[in-house]
Design an enzyme around this catalytic site. Structure first.
Site, PDB file in Angstrom:
ATOM      1  CG  HIS A 134      68.535  12.719  18.260  1.00 39.80           C
ATOM      2  ND1 HIS A 134      67.767  12.872  19.078  1.00 39.80           N
ATOM      3  CD2 HIS A 134      70.036  12.573  19.099  1.00 39.80           C
ATOM      4  CE1 HIS A 134      68.445  12.869  20.423  1.00 39.80           C
ATOM      5  NE2 HIS A 134      69.699  12.713  20.312  1.00 39.80           N
ATOM      6  CG  ASP A 184      64.856  11.679  18.055  1.00 41.90           C
ATOM      7  OD1 ASP A 184      65.321  11.531  19.339  1.00 41.90           O
ATOM      8  OD2 ASP A 184      64.632  12.732  17.422  1.00 41.90           O
ATOM      9  CE1 TYR A 219      67.598  11.167  24.427  1.00 37.66           C
ATOM     10  CE2 TYR A 219      68.199  13.272  25.805  1.00 37.66           C
ATOM     11  CZ  TYR A 219      68.197  12.534  24.405  1.00 37.66           C
ATOM     12  OH  TYR A 219      68.738  12.921  23.360  1.00 37.66           O
TER      13      TYR A 219
END
Length: 480
Positions: free
Chosen positions: A350, A268, A239
């Site tokens: 996700h 996402d 991330y």
């Protein structure tokens, strides 16, 4: 605690800890010791409220499953105030935990499908942990559609074919794997079982499956891969956070772990979805800001763009890059223009936890086949979301996927029985996959193709608008 050489630590009574339950002074109990964590309030990744709601009491049960060992070492030595005074508790026959034989859980071997494993895990893990794992956004339509889409595809078995042999081995980004099933990144595994991500990793090693480690794992990457066999294959989820120094430190750290073969850049979830089941457990704990409760803290950057972000990442790692969260054929096509630096894409929504009514991975696979099939020759295409059966795995492989991922299913396996529960989950899924391949008359994974599936029932749901490649490429600077 790093550098802590304090000789005398005075025992502290619970009542004294409770006095420091204020925004200006925050004490908590962890592992039998009292800590002053006031300095963490403005910088804690989960927001100050994540600490304040535990102030003045024993936070071990909430803290331990989601923080890797050694996290407390980052505190200043003086933050450790002393051991908590344990007050005596009256133990009676009524307070003793008694497990009746009729309440004993079923053996893992008796569980025959992933739904039964989920059912057992639901009974065993805490309600708040269940809500975090189970929940999805809004009306949870995408979460449901992830599974339903596979049910809409029919298989086309061929007969008079020698099906005595079945080889499920495959390659993903050049790494040989025994099975085409992998574990997708899923956070906070120790909420399900103390073994956490190490239990998942050990199960994957036994089955020869790829494991993509979550950046939000409850154990450190080093701890997760420490006992892995030399030939075990890991990926690592990235991330991109707002703190760029932290991003670069994470990437450098991961790039030095030889077990990790590629980085999965997650796209996402640039902003949190509204996960109502999860939020009901958090609602009373959330702070009120400008008249609204702030249910989630979100440290992920929302400013990523194709050229800028990929150029930045490529300069900081030698590892291949996989883009997670592709949900349209346009983005799959754009990703293919960045090959070979980008080596793969993971079609994912996700787990239905971001944008509700977003398409399942199967829809995106069919979109790519219809509008830009050359993508399959340039990138390794992976999928996850909603996989419950080996027939689901076979359908995705027949549509062009190189590997098929499970996220929640691995966590349910962990909750049902630790490492053995994950092994049972992977065993069921791979055995079902092998059975489906044999009944289709297919010996090897790479022999699966469009001739083995009937997608007619889904075709009316697949995007049928124009695809002007030059215009799509003109917009690759758009924010994701």
């Amino acid at each position: 605690m790093a550098g802590s050489e304090r000789v005398e630590l005075k025992p502290i009574a619970p009542a004294e800890v409770s006095k420091h339950n204020t925004p200006e002074s925050c004490w908590v109990i962890l592992y039998g010791n009292v800590y002053d964590v006031t300095e963490l309030l403005p910088t804690h990744p989960g927001g100050s409220q994540a600490i304040l709601r535990l102030a003045g009491r024993d936070a071990t049960e909430d803290y331990d499953p989601i923080h890797p060992p050694g996290t407390l070492d980052s505190l200043k030595p003086e933050a450790l105030l002393g051991p908590i005074i344990i007050e005596p508790t009256q133990i009676t026959k009524e307070t003793l935990p008694i497990t009746l034989e009729e309440d004993a859980p079923p053996s893992l071997d008796s569980l025959l499908n992933l739904d039964e494993i989920e059912e057992l895990a639901t009974k065993k893990i805490k309600p708040k942990s269940w809500a975090y794992y189970y929940g999805a956004s809004d009306d949870q339509l995408t979460k449901a559609l992830n599974t339903q889409a596979y049910r809409s595809i029919l298989l086309r078995p061929r007969v008079f074919v020698d099906c005595s042999r079945c080889d499920m081995s495959t390659q993903i980004l050049g790494n040989r794997l025994k099975v085409p099933v992998f574990v997708s990144p899923a956070a906070a595994a120790r909420l399900a079982h103390p073994s956490g991500e190490r239990g998942i990793a050990a199960a994957c090693a036994k089955l020869g499956a790829l494991y993509i480690i979550s950046q939000n794992a409850s154990l450190t990457p080093e701890d997760i891969v420490r006992d892995a066999p030399d030939d075990q294959v890991f990926g690592w989820q990235l991330y991109v956070e707002k703190d760029n120094a932290k991003n670069e430190a994470n990437i450098a750290r991961i790039s030095n772990l030889k077990s990790i073969k590629f980085i999965v850049l997650t796209l996402d979830a640039p902003f949190p979805g509204k996960r109502e089941i999860d939020e009901r457990f958090k609602y009373q704990e959330a702070p009120v800001v400008n008249g609204f409760r702030q249910e989630q803290y979100w440290g992920t950057s929302s400013t990523l763009t194709w050229r800028k972000t990929l150029r930045w990442l490529a300069r900081r790692t030698h590892l291949p890059i996989v883009l997670k969260g592709i949900q349209t054929h346009e983005d799959a096509f754009i990703a293919s223009t960045f090959a070979p630096r980008v080596r793969g894409i993971l079609l994912s929504n996700h787990g239905g936890r971001a944008l509700d009514t977003a398409p399942p991975a199967v829809h995106t696979l069919l979109e790519i086949r219809k509008h830009c099939p050359e993508v399959f020759g340039k990138l390794d295409v992976l999928v996850d979301g909603g996989v419950k059966r080996g027939t689901d795995v076979v359908k995705a492989l027949a549509l062009g996927a190189k590997g098929v991922g499970i996220g929640r299913a691995a966590l349910w396996g962990l909750g049902a029985g630790g490492q053995e529960g994950v092994e049972r989950t992977l065993q069921i899924l791979t055995e079902e996959t092998g059975t489906a391949m044999r009944l289709l008359g297919v010996e090897k994974v790479h022999n699966l193709g469009m001739a083995h599936v009937n997608t007619k029932a889904l075709e009316s749901q697949i995007y049928d608008g124009p695809f002007e490649r030059s215009k799509v490429l003109d917009h690759i600077e758009a924010k994701l």
